[in-house]
Enzyme design. Structure first.
Site, PDB file in Angstrom:
ATOM      1  N   ASP A 199       0.866  -1.155   0.000  1.00 43.89           N
ATOM      2  CA  ASP A 199       0.000   0.000   0.000  1.00 43.89           C
ATOM      3  C   ASP A 199       0.917   1.223   0.000  1.00 43.89           C
ATOM      4  O   ASP A 199       2.131   1.090   0.105  1.00 43.89           O
ATOM      5  CB  ASP A 199      -0.867  -0.058   1.267  1.00 43.89           C
ATOM      6  CG  ASP A 199      -1.842   1.074   1.310  1.00 43.89           C
ATOM      7  OD1 ASP A 199      -2.269   1.496   0.224  1.00 43.89           O
ATOM      8  OD2 ASP A 199      -2.159   1.536   2.408  1.00 43.89           O
ATOM      9  N   GLU A 233      -5.373  16.727   9.365  1.00 43.36           N
ATOM     10  CA  GLU A 233      -6.063  17.730  10.170  1.00 43.36           C
ATOM     11  C   GLU A 233      -5.063  18.559  10.960  1.00 43.36           C
ATOM     12  O   GLU A 233      -5.149  19.782  11.031  1.00 43.36           O
ATOM     13  CB  GLU A 233      -7.045  17.048  11.136  1.00 43.36           C
ATOM     14  CG  GLU A 233      -8.282  16.519  10.464  1.00 43.36           C
ATOM     15  CD  GLU A 233      -9.369  16.180  11.470  1.00 43.36           C
ATOM     16  OE1 GLU A 233      -9.040  15.960  12.643  1.00 43.36           O
ATOM     17  OE2 GLU A 233     -10.548  16.162  11.064  1.00 43.36           O
ATOM     18  N   ARG A 266      -1.272  15.677  -1.776  1.00 41.26           N
ATOM     19  CA  ARG A 266      -2.575  15.179  -1.430  1.00 41.26           C
ATOM     20  C   ARG A 266      -3.470  16.407  -1.336  1.00 41.26           C
ATOM     21  O   ARG A 266      -3.073  17.410  -0.742  1.00 41.26           O
ATOM     22  CB  ARG A 266      -2.391  14.530  -0.063  1.00 41.26           C
ATOM     23  CG  ARG A 266      -3.535  13.931   0.514  1.00 41.26           C
ATOM     24  CD  ARG A 266      -3.036  13.234   1.782  1.00 41.26           C
ATOM     25  NE  ARG A 266      -4.185  12.615   2.377  1.00 41.26           N
ATOM     26  CZ  ARG A 266      -4.156  11.559   3.143  1.00 41.26           C
ATOM     27  NH1 ARG A 266      -3.007  11.024   3.438  1.00 41.26           N
ATOM     28  NH2 ARG A 266      -5.248  11.050   3.612  1.00 41.26           N
ATOM     29  N   ASP A 309      -4.873   6.043  -4.447  1.00 41.61           N
ATOM     30  CA  ASP A 309      -4.635   7.416  -4.869  1.00 41.61           C
ATOM     31  C   ASP A 309      -4.984   7.671  -6.315  1.00 41.61           C
ATOM     32  O   ASP A 309      -5.184   6.757  -7.103  1.00 41.61           O
ATOM     33  CB  ASP A 309      -3.153   7.730  -4.683  1.00 41.61           C
ATOM     34  CG  ASP A 309      -2.872   8.077  -3.265  1.00 41.61           C
ATOM     35  OD1 ASP A 309      -3.766   8.655  -2.637  1.00 41.61           O
ATOM     36  OD2 ASP A 309      -1.782   7.739  -2.803  1.00 41.61           O
ATOM     37  N   LYS A 339      -7.713  -4.758  -4.224  1.00 39.28           N
ATOM     38  CA  LYS A 339      -6.353  -5.066  -3.795  1.00 39.28           C
ATOM     39  C   LYS A 339      -6.240  -6.529  -3.390  1.00 39.28           C
ATOM     40  O   LYS A 339      -5.323  -7.231  -3.800  1.00 39.28           O
ATOM     41  CB  LYS A 339      -5.957  -4.184  -2.604  1.00 39.28           C
ATOM     42  CG  LYS A 339      -5.764  -2.727  -2.940  1.00 39.28           C
ATOM     43  CD  LYS A 339      -5.328  -1.984  -1.685  1.00 39.28           C
ATOM     44  CE  LYS A 339      -5.371  -0.482  -1.890  1.00 39.28           C
ATOM     45  NZ  LYS A 339      -4.988   0.240  -0.676  1.00 39.28           N
ATOM     46  N   ASP A 360       1.016  -3.231   4.624  1.00 37.91           N
ATOM     47  CA  ASP A 360       0.091  -2.109   4.693  1.00 37.91           C
ATOM     48  C   ASP A 360       0.237  -1.426   6.031  1.00 37.91           C
ATOM     49  O   ASP A 360       0.534  -2.045   7.038  1.00 37.91           O
ATOM     50  CB  ASP A 360      -1.335  -2.621   4.517  1.00 37.91           C
ATOM     51  CG  ASP A 360      -2.319  -1.485   4.527  1.00 37.91           C
ATOM     52  OD1 ASP A 360      -2.319  -0.735   3.548  1.00 37.91           O
ATOM     53  OD2 ASP A 360      -3.058  -1.341   5.504  1.00 37.91           O
ATOM     54  N   ASN A 399      -5.375   0.034   7.060  1.00 38.68           N
ATOM     55  CA  ASN A 399      -6.531  -0.804   7.346  1.00 38.68           C
ATOM     56  C   ASN A 399      -6.875  -1.794   6.247  1.00 38.68           C
ATOM     57  O   ASN A 399      -7.987  -2.280   6.192  1.00 38.68           O
ATOM     58  CB  ASN A 399      -7.734   0.081   7.590  1.00 38.68           C
ATOM     59  CG  ASN A 399      -7.403   1.102   8.626  1.00 38.68           C
ATOM     60  OD1 ASN A 399      -7.112   0.762   9.756  1.00 38.68           O
ATOM     61  ND2 ASN A 399      -7.388   2.334   8.229  1.00 38.68           N
ATOM     62  N   ASP A 400      -5.914  -2.045   5.371  1.00 37.58           N
ATOM     63  CA  ASP A 400      -6.252  -2.974   4.301  1.00 37.58           C
ATOM     64  C   ASP A 400      -6.126  -4.405   4.781  1.00 37.58           C
ATOM     65  O   ASP A 400      -5.269  -5.166   4.358  1.00 37.58           O
ATOM     66  CB  ASP A 400      -5.370  -2.732   3.078  1.00 37.58           C
ATOM     67  CG  ASP A 400      -5.991  -1.671   2.204  1.00 37.58           C
ATOM     68  OD1 ASP A 400      -7.213  -1.480   2.298  1.00 37.58           O
ATOM     69  OD2 ASP A 400      -5.259  -1.034   1.443  1.00 37.58           O
TER      70      ASP A 400
END
Lengths: 352, 1225
Positions: free
Chosen positions: B404, B652, B743, B824, B899, B918, B921-922
């Site tokens: 990932d 954030e 991003r 992405d 994936k 990863d 959370n995959d």
């Protein structure tokens, strides 16, 4: 980066940076290169060949003579007699003559040999009671179940010594006579004792404890089925050689590894002439009390006379094996040398 | 019964209802249990032990006999009790199996005892439970907590159960909670008192609580909870009012509430046992075991020869023993008996200790992997962890890596880079320069990449793009997951390795514009940046309190660690989810001069580090304000409170910091208010009307506030570009950002009129109180609100992790295909692929997306939509074919489901070993691969929990695979081959040959005790040590020459031919070991057990020396164990021979060893046999020196002095590059 105390500090979870935990212990990594291998090979070859030569010379100086007496001479009669089970108890004597071409110098050992007698069959091997043989009263009266069906006789009496091994004990006896070319025949004196391992005679085999006679100690036991006399009368000549500590019994009870084996019967007493130097060359005869039947297992019986070297009796295998091995290593070493010289450039490159 | 069973059992009990209803226990206090309203719910005591004192033996035995091998050996031992078949004394024959069973049982018992201890510790923790009789909270133990009890948790205490928050000491009804124990996220999470019950001023009176609480049944979703309280009116609540067991209360003096889940808490349901995977090698090995069984049966058929042999006698020989009734067994039957006897005799051919040994070896290997200091992350104090204990050797056979991007290749540390406001782009070039400089200082390698690729590419908001698929890929119950909570884990302060990174140098143009014009749109933009988030402001002092408490709790005991003990099979496999204390300390310690007094609190080492890290500051005093003060923004340096931001996602944090750089400082956030200080020092206090949390379907979050001056209701929305209505003039800039690898996040604003809002608000409240369709209703209401937005935009950078390009290059050289599967945008993904050298600039890149087909060469870039087409059945074959020709494959815009499908497809079609890595959370992808690696990084820990191995940096993959993988697979493969060899050689064949001479009756010429000792004492330790510690090539060389890894890939270092060579060698050696003594003793008066001694001895020598040839590096441990084994053999044999007079009837080993050792022929035989037996193997081992393999060359180079070694390595690499550039040659 020293050892951080576990459980505290900002690096609490950092593993120890010790050589062991980081798998960095100093290590010796031998690598197989021509420079390390070839010298070892040549050295090994030399050692093997030298050992082989030494052994070979030693073996050449030992002597051995085997006389198969199964159907030899007058024994053919006894052999036929033993074929008949009914006649099994009848005694039978016979004589076999043989010649020793060359003097047997030094200590001479007298063996009896059996061919095709499997003392190593699993159930035969197991058919004995160590506890009984070591003289435990309890086992004397109630032999181990391993002895079955030779634990009790038809009257339910416990058999001592129990089991198939003891039952099938070799019971021929021999008298060796020397016929000198110039005179009367001389009986060859043999030590009939001291033919066992010291530990067997003194530790592993003990008579049941008794204050009186051996016979009383064995009271309430039966003799093995095939035996002609009870265990306390095995050696009529020497009362102290009776019971479980009888040398012949002890020798027999040490089961042979292979079906063709010999067992020690006696050792030449070299106290008097003409045997002080060993067994002189000449004619001999052996007088056999022929009891042991061998036709049931297509076996043979023989008498073996042998001198021994520091590594045992006459056996050509070890010296030859050492010589051959030394030779093989030598050849391998030469081949390797040639190969390395011719092809080993890559290897050398890596070295430089 | 495990706790999981327990849970499912209790769960079944309340499955009659679709929800859980509970009421206060207080009215029923003291009554019998059958009157208790909540009696059906499990209490809080945990029991994770498998066994009790009473059932340990039967249960453990049953467990052990589930293993086929154990059952096999037991049945053979039992067979030995059949008199006509037995080969040994039955009692003695039980010994090996008993030893193996008891060893395993001791291991199990010890593990279970540790579980018991930690359970007890956990159950005995104190907590405060309200008692009606005492009219106050009394101290009880955790295990006494029942559903329906009222529990008070004080600051820095650990929450004993899942508690619905009803009261806190905070005037706003807020409670802060740290979930580090649960998911490793170190930021504080805010929890709110159930609305309507928030009587903040009065003290909490549990007796007044007479509502019924209805909530969903226990589940393992940490981020979702819903229910309502039915008192006078129905009040809904969600996860934001639930205190989770195992978390720590922070910044709040006390918090009280009613227990809703006691035993089936979310944290308990989230604990998974270590995974039990079977390695490829083990599967392969089972086939060899099968071959061994065939071999065994074949060899046992020799027992039938016994019949033929018996038939050759015309009469029954006297040494043949009749049955006790005097009859003889018929030859056919005795043949059958013989067959079984032979099985007993030769059983060792299937190695009884192999499985136990493999387990021990793997435990040792795992121990060493986790102990590796190179895989330790100092920054976060995280070790490498192995969750799967039995696939260590698979690490050495990886052929494909699927990676990932977010948090895996990149740091997932966000930095504000540039923004575009109302269509005008502000490049923030000064900031960029500063960041590049900073990067250059920290990592020289990285700077190179920066220059090559203009900017290291970052990526667009993956969470937004992944959103729908993520949700759909989850289990239905989990789908309402709020990603902002789950995944975005790092606090602002911790997201950056250096405080310098959090700083933003404002763009001069923008600053100028703002100061002069006070343009409304700029104001809005920065306001949105400052308030549209879930960042929690905590003061430095409050934070310190938190740290203090944590230090204390860490010292006393950490419930997590207790829980860990339960599920870890070995100590090395503990879950390390603890907080990242060091960073916190560092930040704290250099925050302010007046803090210095407090730093003595922390370890000196931490402090020193922090000082080092701060050298730059002294050179540039202007930058001294690290986190929150910028002199030019006018905030007073003497500000009484230092603010610190606890953000749930790094972006954030980056945005809040960026807003602060422009003077918009977020000062406070409560559920009702947000306070922002404006550039000129004015403070604005917004009333928060509602927050629409982030969810992956909407891919945005919104906050609705009332402006304090204009009284307008304003909604600010933040989300991915695709999540927010697109505005044409900004789209160009967004694309440009994406190409730069940034991003992108968009902000939007909407002014809502009062009527619309109040109407909407009512519907919203209804939705919040709903249980069944809460998710959809909330979503609908949110969607109703979030329309007609006005757009603003910004770009954020995600830094590449250190040494990623080097790692990828090394893995490539090792012959591993590296694929990147990311959610992405295409441009972002390609860019990052270039910067981490996945794609080379010389590569011809063939980009697949549905619109365009460009020219193709090595690199393959696939778009998500195309991927879904390619994964269709009819195209799969071509796709796999195509991929196998590609050097690198990059899938972008891929959903988690895609994936995992890609991984599964490659794994099944190409039959290759795959590894998925990863950082977030995959879970799907990780579980689809043979080996799953999780990066315990900035984001959530789900991947780590599902993984087999977890590391903290991508670069650690290099050492993990190239060194540990290589070592483990080589070691284990060699060990297994050796084990088979050893067992075949040692007795099985010796005994087999002997059968030719003993009428095929199953006689053993070696005392059975010696056999037992031989396997259990004399020859067990060396192979285990060999499997754990042997080192063919040093770590240095393996890292220098990644291509050495290739051998393991193709064959796993373990070929079937190796096995058969081992077996053939065993046959040869046993032949020699038998027949040399045989011929040497032939015709002599040797007895059977005397013959066995030299055979036994030469076997031992051969076996040990065979291993000695195999061992590539001799350390002290090797010497001790190898020499020790031989010594132990002689000592034990001599002692046994001396002591056992008639202890082992009917065989009699008394004085055998002594007798033999006094006989020269014994030594002659030993020397000759050993030499002859090992000669071929020695030559076999030599063959490599003629045409040295890479491995041998590497070993030779490794032994050279360092300077010559380096020279060699350079030459070697040059040679290889030369070869690589002329592939045809």
């Amino acid at each position: 980066m020293g050892k951080v105390q576990v459980g505290t500090g900002p690096f609490a979870r950092r593993p120890d940076n010790s050589a062991f935990k980081q798998q960095r212990l100093p290590a010796w990594s031998p690598s197989l290169t021509p420079y390390t291998v070839l010298p070892v090979f040549y050295l090994l070859a030399v050692v093997c060949v030298l050992l082989g030569v030494w052994l070979f010379i030693t073996v050449e100086n030992t002597h051995e003579l085997k006389v198969d007496y199964t159907e030899e001479g007058t024994c053919i009669r006894c052999f036929e007699l033993r074929k008949d089970p009914i006649q099994a108890r009848n005694s039978c004597d016979c004589v076999v003559n043989f010649n020793i071409p060359k003097t047997f110098p030094g200590d001479v050992f007298f063996y009896y040999g059996l061919v095709n007698f499997h003392q190593n069959l699993r159930r035969y091997m197991d058919s004995r009671d160590e506890d009984q043989l070591v003289g435990r009263k309890k086992s004397l009266k109630s032999p181990s179940s391993y002895c079955e069906p030779f634990a009790h006789d038809e009257h339910g009496e416990p058999i001592a010594p129990c089991g198939a091994i003891a039952n099938s004990m070799f019971n021929d006896s021999f008298t060796l006579t020397y016929h000198p070319p110039d005179g009367a025949e001389v009986p060859v004196p043999l030590y009939r004792r001291g033919i066992t391992w010291y530990t067997d005679k003194n530790v592993k085999f003990r008579n049941p404890p008794t204050n009186t006679t051996l016979q009383l100690a064995f009271q309430g036991t039966a003799q093995p089925l095939f035996w002609q006399q009870p265990v306390y009368e095995l050696d009529p000549a020497d009362p102290s050689n009776n019971g479980f500590i009888n040398d012949d019994l002890i020798v027999w009870m040490r089961e042979a590894a292979f079906p063709n084996f010999k067992k020690l019967y006696g050792i030449l007493i070299r106290a008097e002439t003409p045997f002080s130097e060993g067994l002189p060359a000449g004619n001999y005869s052996v007088n056999i009390i022929y009891n042991f039947p061998v036709q049931y297992f297509q076996g043979r019986k023989e008498v073996v006379l042998s001198t021994v070297s520091w590594f045992g009796g006459q056996n050509h295998f070890l010296p030859i094996a050492y010589l051959v091995t030394g030779g093989l290593i030598f050849i391998a070493a030469i081949v390797l040398t040639v190969v390395y010289v011719k092809v080993g450039r890559d290897g050398k490159n890596m070295e430089e | 019964m495990t706790w999981r069973d327990l849970c499912s059992w209790t769960r079944r009990r309340d499955s009659s209802e679709s929800e859980r209803r509970l009421e206060s226990n207080l009215p029923y206090e003291g009554e019998k249990s059958k009157n208790q309203p909540n009696r059906h719910y499990a209490g809080n005591a945990i029991k994770t032990t498998k066994y009790t004192l009473w059932n340990f033996i039967p249960k453990n035995l049953i467990e052990q006999f589930r293993r086929v091998a154990n059952a096999y050996f037991l049945s053979i031992a039992i067979l030995n009790f059949v008199p006509s078949v037995n080969a040994f004394q039955p009692q003695v024959a039980l010994i090996p199996i008993c030893v193996i069973l008891s060893l395993t049982a001791i291991k199990d018992a010890w593990e279970d005892f540790r579980r018991y201890q930690s359970d007890r510790k956990l159950n005995r923790r104190p907590c405060l439970i309200y008692s009606r009789s005492q009219q106050s909270f009394m101290e009880r133990r955790w295990k006494d907590v029942k559903v329906g009890d009222f529990v008070r948790v004080l600051s820095n205490e650990i929450i004993p159960a899942d508690i619905l928050l009803l009261h806190t000491s905070d005037p706003n009804g807020v409670c802060h909670m740290e979930t580090a124990n649960l998911d490793g996220e170190t930021n504080l999470k805010q929890r709110r008192v159930v609305p309507g019950f928030c009587d903040t001023n009065s003290t909490f009176e549990p007796q007044n609580f007479n509502s019924i609480v209805v909530c969903e049944k226990p589940n393992d979703n940490l981020n979702h909870f819903s229910g309502f309280e039915k008192g006078n009116k129905k009040t809904g609540f969600g996860i934001e009012s639930l205190l989770l067991r195992g978390c720590t209360v922070r910044n709040t003096a006390d918090a009280s509430g009613i227990v809703v889940y006691a035993h089936e808490t979310k944290s308990m349901l989230n604990n998974n046992r270590p995974r039990n995977k079977r390695s490829k090698l083990e599967r392969k090995m089972n086939i060899e075991v099968f071959f061994c069984v065939l071999l065994l049966i074949f060899m046992c058929l020799i027992g039938a020869v016994h019949v033929i042999w018996l038939e050759s006698f015309s009469t029954i020989p006297m040494y043949f023993i009749p049955n006790s009734d005097g009859t003889y067994t018929s030859s056919a039957l005795s043949g059958v008996n013989m067959f079984f006897t032979m099985i007993i005799l030769l059983q060792v051919i299937i190695p009884i200790s192999l499985y136990l040994s493999i387990e021990l070896v793997k435990m040792g290997q795992v121990y060493f992997i986790t102990q590796d200091v190179d895989l330790y992350d100092e920054e976060r104090d995280i070790r490498m962890q192995c969750r799967a204990l039995n696939i260590t050797e698979d690490l050495g056979q990886i052929q494909y890596i699927f990676s990932d991007k977010t948090g895996t290749l990149t740091e997932n540390k966000m930095v504000f880079r540039r923004c575009t406001i109302m269509g005008t782009e502000y490049p923030h070039s000064e900031n960029a320069t500063r960041l590049a400089l900073l990067a250059g200082e920290t990592d020289a390698d990285e700077e190179v990449i920066y220059q090559q690729n203009r900017r290291p590419p970052l990526f667009s908001l993956e969470e937004a793009q992944d959103g729908p698929a993520r949700a759909s890929a989850r289990l239905p119950g989990n789908s309402s997951l709020h990603r902002s909570r789950v995944t975005a884990g790092a606090s602002s302060c911790m997201a950056f390795s250096s405080p310098m990174e959090t700083e933003v140098v404002p763009d001069e143009t923008l600053l100028h514009l703002m100061e002069n014009e006070e343009d409304k749109s700029y104001l809005d933009f920065f306001l949105a940046m400052a308030i549209c988030n879930t960042v929690v402001v905590s003061t430095d002092t409050a934070r310190r309190q938190g740290v203090t408490g944590r230090r204390n709790s860490a010292l006393s005991s950490n419930p997590l660690e207790c829980m860990e003990g339960l599920f870890s099979r070995a100590t090395c496999c503990k879950r390390l989810r603890k907080s990242l204390e060091k960073l916190t300390c560092r930040r704290d310690s250099h925050a302010e001069p007046f803090d210095m007094g407090q730093t003595s609190f922390y370890d000196v080492s931490a402090f020193t580090n922090s000082v080092e890290g701060f050298d730059e500051d002294e050179n540039a005093p202007g930058h001294r304000s690290n986190v929150n003060r910028r002199p030019r923004t006018g905030s007073s340096p003497a500000a009484p409170l230092e603010v610190c931001y606890e953000a749930e996602s790094p972006d954030e944090a980056a945005l809040v910091h960026a807003a602060k750089a422009y003077g918009f400082t977020l000062l406070e956030r409560t559920p009702d208010h947000v306070t922002v200080r404006l550039p000129h020092g004015k403070e604005l206090k917004f009333k928060v009307l509602d927050v629409l949390n982030f969810d992956p379907v909407r891919r945005r979050m919104s906050i609705i506030v009332r402006h304090p001056r204009t009284r307008e209701i304003i909604m600010y929305t933040k989300g991915a570009d695709s999540g927010i209505m697109e505005a044409a003039e900004t789209q160009g800039d967004l694309d440009m950002y994406a190409r730069d690898g940034l991003r992108t996040l968009c902000f939007a604003k909407k002014v809502v009129n009062e009527q619309t809002y109040s109407a909407w608000s009512i519907r919203r409240q209804e939705a919040l109180a709903a249980i069944s369709r809460k998710k959809e209703l909330l979503m609908d209401t949110a969607a109703d609100m979030e329309n007609n937005l006005t757009l603003l935009a910004t770009g954020i950078e995600d830094r590449l992790q250190e040494n990623v390009p080097e790692t990828i290059r090394a893995l490539r050289e090792a012959g591993i295909q590296v694929w990147v599967l990311t959610g992405d945008k295409l441009e972002t993904a390609v860019n990052i692929a270039y910067s981490c050298m996945l794609l080379d600039h010389r590569d011809l890149v063939f980009t697949f997306n549905t619109e365009s087909k460009r020219e193709f060469s090595i690199g393959l870039v696939i778009d998500g939509r195309t991927l879904s087409l390619l994964l269709d059945d009819d195209l799969q074959t071509q796709f796999v074919e195509l991929c196998s020709h590609c050097r690198s494959v990059l899938c972008c815009r891929a959903t988690p489901l895609q994936k995992s499908r890609v991984v599964t497809l490659m794994r099944h079609r190409l039959k290759v070993m795959t590894l998925a890595i990863d950082g977030a959370n995959d879970v799907n992808m990780i579980q689809a691969a043979d080996v799953g690696v999780g990066i315990s990084g900035q984001e959530g820990m789900q991947a780590v929990m599902a993984s087999d191995f977890s590391i903290s940096r991508f670069k650690h993959l290099k050492k993990l695979l190239l060194v540990h993988g290589h070592w483990c697979s080589t070691r284990l493969a060699n060990m297994i081959v050796y084990f088979f060899y050893k067992n075949v050689q040692a007795y099985v064949n010796l005994l087999f040959w002997y059968q030719l001479f003993c009428g095929f009756t199953g006689t053993a010429m070696i005392d059975y005790w010696f056999m037992i000792f031989f396997n259990l004492l004399f020859t067990s330790a060396p192979p285990i040590m060999f499997g754990i510690m042997d080192r063919e090539i040093s770590a240095f060389m393996l890292l220098q020459l990644p291509q050495l890894y290739k051998r393991g890939q193709q064959t796993g270092g373990y070929r079937r031919s190796t096995f058969w060579i081992g077996i053939l060698d065993a046959f040869y050696q046993s032949f020699i070991c038998f027949f040399i003594p045989y011929w040497a003793y032939e015709g002599s008066d040797v007895d059977i057990f005397t013959l066995g001694i030299p055979m036994n001895t030469v076997s031992l020598f051969t076996i040990i020396l065979h291993l000695a040839i195999e061992i590539k590096s001799w350390t002290v441990v090797h010497w001790v164990i190898m020499v020790g084994s031989v010594l132990v053999y002689f000592i034990v044999s001599l002692a046994f021979s001396a002591l056992c007079i008639s202890c082992n009837p009917p065989s009699d080993p008394y004085w055998l060893m002594q007798q033999q050792m006094a006989d020269p022929i014994f030594y002659l035989i030993c020397i000759l046999t050993t030499v002859v037996a090992l000669l071929p193997y020695f030559l076999h081992a030599l063959r490599g020196t003629l045409m040295p393999s890479d491995h041998l060359k590497a070993r030779q180079i490794d032994q050279l002095p360092p300077h010559r070694r380096d020279q060699f390595l350079r030459e070697w690499r040059n040679l290889q590059e030369l070869c690589a550039s002329f592939p045809s040659v």
